[in-house]
Design an enzyme around this catalytic site. Structure first.
Site, PDB file in Angstrom:
ATOM      1  N   LYS A 184      20.098  35.967  95.384  1.00  0.00           N
ATOM      2  CA  LYS A 184      20.254  35.076  94.232  1.00  0.00           C
ATOM      3  C   LYS A 184      21.517  34.237  94.419  1.00  0.00           C
ATOM      4  CE  LYS A 184      22.330  35.065  90.398  1.00  0.00           C
ATOM      5  NZ  LYS A 184      22.701  33.626  90.293  1.00  0.00           N
ATOM      6  N   CYS A 293      38.198  33.247  97.925  1.00  0.00           N
ATOM      7  CA  CYS A 293      38.611  34.586  97.461  1.00  0.00           C
ATOM      8  C   CYS A 293      39.963  34.979  98.043  1.00  0.00           C
ATOM      9  CB  CYS A 293      37.592  35.634  97.873  1.00  0.00           C
ATOM     10  SG  CYS A 293      35.922  35.211  97.426  1.00  0.00           S
ATOM     11  N   GLU A 394      43.286  36.134  89.189  1.00  0.00           N
ATOM     12  CA  GLU A 394      42.692  35.157  90.096  1.00  0.00           C
ATOM     13  C   GLU A 394      42.268  33.925  89.300  1.00  0.00           C
ATOM     14  OE1 GLU A 394      38.802  35.946  91.913  1.00  0.00           O
ATOM     15  OE2 GLU A 394      39.691  35.250  93.795  1.00  0.00           O
TER      16      GLU A 394
HETATM   17  P1  ADP Z   1      31.896  32.859  88.305  1.00  0.00           P
HETATM   18  O1  ADP Z   1      32.007  33.281  86.870  1.00  0.00           O
HETATM   19  O2  ADP Z   1      33.140  32.255  88.814  1.00  0.00           O
HETATM   20  O3  ADP Z   1      30.671  32.058  88.608  1.00  0.00           O
HETATM   21  P2  ADP Z   1      30.761  35.372  89.032  1.00  0.00           P
HETATM   22  O4  ADP Z   1      31.328  36.497  89.794  1.00  0.00           O
HETATM   23  O5  ADP Z   1      30.392  35.647  87.622  1.00  0.00           O
HETATM   24  O6  ADP Z   1      31.795  34.199  89.161  1.00  0.00           O
HETATM   25  O7  ADP Z   1      29.485  34.794  89.791  1.00  0.00           O
HETATM   26  C1  ADP Z   1      29.112  35.127  91.099  1.00  0.00           C
HETATM   27  C2  ADP Z   1      27.622  35.390  91.122  1.00  0.00           C
HETATM   28  O8  ADP Z   1      27.347  36.476  90.250  1.00  0.00           O
HETATM   29  C3  ADP Z   1      26.742  34.234  90.650  1.00  0.00           C
HETATM   30  O9  ADP Z   1      25.596  34.168  91.462  1.00  0.00           O
HETATM   31  C4  ADP Z   1      26.381  34.650  89.239  1.00  0.00           C
HETATM   32  O10 ADP Z   1      25.151  34.104  88.798  1.00  0.00           O
HETATM   33  C5  ADP Z   1      26.253  36.145  89.407  1.00  0.00           C
HETATM   34  N1  ADP Z   1      26.377  36.915  88.164  1.00  0.00           N
HETATM   35  C6  ADP Z   1      27.087  36.611  87.051  1.00  0.00           C
HETATM   36  N2  ADP Z   1      26.945  37.564  86.114  1.00  0.00           N
HETATM   37  C7  ADP Z   1      26.122  38.509  86.633  1.00  0.00           C
HETATM   38  C8  ADP Z   1      25.587  39.749  86.162  1.00  0.00           C
HETATM   39  N3  ADP Z   1      25.869  40.221  84.950  1.00  0.00           N
HETATM   40  N4  ADP Z   1      24.774  40.445  86.991  1.00  0.00           N
HETATM   41  C9  ADP Z   1      24.486  40.003  88.221  1.00  0.00           C
HETATM   42  N5  ADP Z   1      24.942  38.841  88.720  1.00  0.00           N
HETATM   43  C10 ADP Z   1      25.757  38.091  87.952  1.00  0.00           C
END
Ligand code: ADP
Length: 491
Positions: A184, A293, A394
């Site tokens: 994803k 990162c 961060e």
């Molecule tokens: P940001 O908020 O900076 O986009 P995230 O760590 O939330 O950083 O996003 C990284 C990835 O994690 C993206 O692909 C996002 O769609 C996904 N993501 C965000 N929330 C969830 C969740 N609850 N479960 C699984 N994947 C998630």
């Protein structure tokens, strides 16, 4: 190549890539991919959710039992080599697609494609180097051997700061070991992952081995993390989301690897080659607009050289050209989204309120060339206390906090006083100091007289809250393998 000439952006809606085909989401929903430099619509993309993750996982499971499961290491090596050749031949087109989708300078994106090609060739070699062992038992007549088997269906959830790169990094070891993948991408950058899926087919990857399901984190991402048909999950993203992933993954206790954020210290001793260290400090903090990162966002400078060094880093930062990433002369593009810009400006406001002093940048760029995008110039804070939010959290934007230090013991202690531990940089010409820092800094990678160096053969990953497991190198392959012990009573 101009935007309208990009072959992938032909006006057609982009489907999910499942079982070798582009398909609409079961729900029929779509979302938009926008250029963060101009606000222009690039494409509409099918929005996957739990139902689509489910069919992708089924396709990935079936693929394990199909021709893919019978392929030899040599077959998988050839596929990886072909895939690397295909990517290399389309470097320009792939770099441009990422630039349009997430904003970064095309120079940087080209370099990333090159690194990915090298990585895929490394994993092509590793595909034929998988082997078990024959430990000598102390049981008379008993033969034992270890056999390595693919762990099965792998899930991957990636961020937007290097979409093609992250996709290839997750797919390489999957293809080398004979696993299958449901990936994803981030909602802000799904285009090159989808194109990567198509390129896998061209390279001879059987349908169902690589599946790409764009969608939102709370729906598609959460469904993938919690899916009981997934054997292993690799996540790259924020520590906050990483914690949710671990909880979701506990349902079937799938194997989890995490590459989370950082607040990496970059330490400059007075005896360093300062002419080399100053540009390196600027690049470490501001490359990709700070959306890396392992960005070196906490700059510790020995007090004797502090003021001059900071002035030089600020001067260099001021020479970086901001603009639309697709132009060759651009050094820094916009940050990825309005949400990310708000996050960055929020931290800058918090730094100012807490009493830190801005010596470069600090305000969003405005004017005709910038108003439709999310352009934030390199921003440098001095007079930062170790407990301020800008020193601890961060930010994932072009914001650098600078600290003065007086002794090696002090700087080791302050550099390690963070919940993160992804990377750390040190500049010194004293070999004893270099070794001591290398030993005592608590980070997965310590760079001495360089920063953020990567090679496919060298593991990368986090200490402490920066993650679990290692990517790149043999360790990355092992994460995708199960060890089976085979006992034969030959007495
Ligand atoms: P940001 O908020 O900076 O986009 P995230 O760590 O939330 O950083 O996003 C990284 C990835 O994690 C993206 O692909 C996002 O769609 C996904 N993501 C965000 N929330 C969830 C969740 N609850 N479960 C699984 N994947 C998630």
């Amino acid at each position: 190549m101009s935007l309208t000439e990009h072959p992938f952006l032909d006006g057609s809606p982009k489907g999910l890539f499942i079982d070798g085909k582009s398909v609409p989401a079961r729900s029929g929903r779509t979302f938009e991919a926008l250029n963060p430099a101009t606000g222009a619509l690039l494409a509409t993309i099918a929005e996957g959710d739990a139902a689509d993750i489910d069919r992708a996982v089924i396709a990935a499971r079936n693929a394990l039992d199909g021709p893919w499961g019978r392929m030899t290491p040599a077959d998988r090596q050839m596929i990886l080599l072909r895939l690397a050749d295909i990517l290399e031949a389309r470097t320009e087109s792939l770099a441009l697609l990422d630039t349009l989708d997430m904003g970064a300078a095309i120079k940087r994106r080209r370099g990333n494609v090159g690194l990915l090609v090298s990585l895929l060739r490394y994993f092509a070699g590793m595909a034929r180097a998988i082997h078990g062992e024959t430990p000598h038992t102390s049981i008379p007549g008993m033969f034992a051997a270890t056999v390595k088997e693919p762990v099965g269906v792998c899930g991957a959830i990636i961020p937007w700061n290097g979409p093609l790169w992250a996709t290839g990094l997750k797919a390489g070891p999957v293809l080398a070991t004979g696993c299958t993948l449901v990936l994803k991408p981030a909602e802000d950058a799904s285009l090159s992952p989808l194109l990567f899926g198509e390129m896998c087919m061209e390279a001879g990857v059987p349908p169902g081995v690589i599946n790409i399901v764009p969608g939102y984190g709370a729906t598609a991402g959460a469904a993938l993390a919690g899916h009981h048909g997934v054997d292993k999950l690799a996540f790259t993203g924020s520590d906050v989301t990483g914690r949710k992933i671990v909880q979701a993954a506990s349902g079937n206790l799938k194997r989890v690897s995490l590459e989370l954020g950082g607040k990496s210290p970059h330490i400059i001793f007075a005896d360093a080659d300062l002419a080399a260290a100053a540009p390196a400090a600027a690049v470490a903090a501001f490359a990709n607009s700070g959306q890396i990162c392992s960005a070196g966002t906490r700059l510790f400078v020995e007090r004797a050289i502090h003021d001059d060094f900071v002035a030089e880093v600020a001067r260099i930062a001021g020479t970086l050209r901001l603009g639309e990433g697709r132009y060759d002369e651009t050094d820094l593009g916009p940050v990825v989204s309005a949400r990310q810009l708000d996050r960055v400006t929020g931290y800058i406001d918090s730094g100012c309120s807490a009493g830190a002093k801005i010596v470069a940048g600090g305000t969003r760029l405005s004017g005709e060339a910038f108003d439709k995008g999310f352009f934030m110039p390199p921003t440098i804070f001095t007079d930062v206390a170790d407990d301020m939010a800008i020193a601890r959290e961060e930010i994932f934007g072009p914001v650098l906090s600078v600290f003065a230090f007086d002794s090696i013991d002090e700087v080791i202690c302050r550099a390690n006083a963070t919940p993160f531990g992804l990377g750390a940089g040190v500049w010194t010409q004293d070999v004893s100091k270099a070794h001591r820092m290398g030993r005592e800094l608590k980070a997965g990678s310590v760079w001495v007289n360089c920063y953020n160096t990567l090679d496919p053969a060298v593991p990368s990953g986090g200490y402490k809250g920066s993650g679990w497991g290692r990517e790149y190198g043999p360790n990355h392959l092992e994460e995708h393998l199960n060890v089976k012990s085979l006992w034969i009573n030959a007495a």
